[in-house]
Design a protein around this motif. Structure first.
Motif, PDB file in Angstrom:
ATOM      1  N   THR A  12      44.532  50.563  37.007  1.00 23.83           N
ATOM      2  CA  THR A  12      43.189  50.005  36.909  1.00 23.83           C
ATOM      3  C   THR A  12      43.294  48.614  36.293  1.00 23.83           C
ATOM      4  O   THR A  12      43.899  48.452  35.232  1.00 23.83           O
ATOM      5  CB  THR A  12      42.287  50.885  36.022  1.00 23.83           C
ATOM      6  N   ILE A  13      42.710  47.629  36.944  1.00 26.09           N
ATOM      7  CA  ILE A  13      42.724  46.256  36.449  1.00 26.09           C
ATOM      8  C   ILE A  13      41.281  45.855  36.180  1.00 26.09           C
ATOM      9  O   ILE A  13      40.443  45.872  37.089  1.00 26.09           O
ATOM     10  CB  ILE A  13      43.363  45.300  37.478  1.00 26.09           C
ATOM     11  N   VAL A  14      40.993  45.540  34.916  1.00 25.16           N
ATOM     12  CA  VAL A  14      39.633  45.221  34.501  1.00 25.16           C
ATOM     13  C   VAL A  14      39.617  43.985  33.608  1.00 25.16           C
ATOM     14  O   VAL A  14      40.664  43.535  33.134  1.00 25.16           O
ATOM     15  CB  VAL A  14      38.986  46.407  33.740  1.00 25.16           C
ATOM     16  N   LYS A  15      38.419  43.465  33.372  1.00 28.41           N
ATOM     17  CA  LYS A  15      38.273  42.342  32.452  1.00 28.41           C
ATOM     18  C   LYS A  15      38.686  42.767  31.055  1.00 28.41           C
ATOM     19  O   LYS A  15      38.581  43.940  30.689  1.00 28.41           O
ATOM     20  CB  LYS A  15      36.807  41.888  32.409  1.00 28.41           C
ATOM     21  N   ARG A  16      39.120  41.788  30.278  1.00 27.29           N
ATOM     22  CA  ARG A  16      39.530  42.078  28.903  1.00 27.29           C
ATOM     23  C   ARG A  16      38.367  42.706  28.145  1.00 27.29           C
ATOM     24  O   ARG A  16      37.227  42.265  28.242  1.00 27.29           O
ATOM     25  CB  ARG A  16      39.974  40.803  28.200  1.00 27.29           C
ATOM     26  N   GLY A  17      38.669  43.777  27.425  1.00 23.58           N
ATOM     27  CA  GLY A  17      37.656  44.493  26.665  1.00 23.58           C
ATOM     28  C   GLY A  17      37.148  45.753  27.359  1.00 23.58           C
ATOM     29  O   GLY A  17      36.452  46.557  26.757  1.00 23.58           O
ATOM     30  N   TRP A  18      37.516  45.939  28.622  1.00 19.04           N
ATOM     31  CA  TRP A  18      37.028  47.090  29.378  1.00 19.04           C
ATOM     32  C   TRP A  18      38.034  48.235  29.426  1.00 19.04           C
ATOM     33  O   TRP A  18      37.745  49.295  29.980  1.00 19.04           O
ATOM     34  CB  TRP A  18      36.666  46.665  30.800  1.00 19.04           C
ATOM     35  N   SER A  19      39.195  48.085  28.849  1.00 21.29           N
ATOM     36  CA  SER A  19      40.205  49.147  28.952  1.00 21.29           C
ATOM     37  C   SER A  19      39.834  50.388  28.143  1.00 21.29           C
ATOM     38  O   SER A  19      40.134  51.506  28.571  1.00 21.29           O
ATOM     39  CB  SER A  19      41.578  48.641  28.524  1.00 21.29           C
ATOM     40  N   GLU A  20      39.195  50.212  27.012  1.00 18.08           N
ATOM     41  CA  GLU A  20      38.840  51.374  26.194  1.00 18.08           C
ATOM     42  C   GLU A  20      37.859  52.299  26.916  1.00 18.08           C
ATOM     43  O   GLU A  20      38.053  53.518  26.915  1.00 18.08           O
ATOM     44  CB  GLU A  20      38.307  50.942  24.831  1.00 18.08           C
TER      45      GLU A  20
END
Length: 120
Positions: A12-20
């Motif tokens: 999964t590749i997401v904007k910074r801050g969305w991994s949590e």
């Protein structure tokens, strides 16, 4: 019936801050955790500038290995949590994994392979 690929890797590749939120949703859907890496995006939604200077967008890449039987519910939960149905929010894909080592936490002491201990 067991196939050669009993595990799959959800990337999964997401904007910074969305991994949590991605990790939390994956856990609720049956995943046991994940690994978060940092990266940069170069897609069509990444071309932003500030005062004429290109901004390199930071991304978070979440790697989650799950049993193949859990892939669909985990991926669906990730898509919802990360809003991947909206343009520019990121993407996720699945890769079959032929072999996995180091998932010894999945076995109870009486079920899994014996783990050799380092000499003291």
């Amino acid at each position: 019936m067991s196939s050669e690929y009993d595990n799959e890797l959800i990337v999964t590749i997401v904007k910074r801050g969305w991994s949590e939120p991605v990790i939390a949703a994956a856990r609720r859907a049956g995943a046991e955790g994940g690994t978060i890496l940092l990266g940069r995006g170069t897609g069509i939604h990444e071309m932003k500038t500030l005062l004429g200077i290109a901004i390199e967008p930071e991304k978070e890449i979440v790697l989650t290995i799950v049993a193949a039987s859990r892939t669909d519910p985990v991926l669906d939960a990730i898509v919802t949590a990360a809003e991947l149905d909206r343009p520019g929010m990121g993407l996720a894909f699945v890769i079959p994994v032929r072999r996995v080592a180091g998932r010894v936490h999945m076995f109870r002491k009486d079920e899994g392979p014996e783990v050799p201990r380092a000499p003291v």
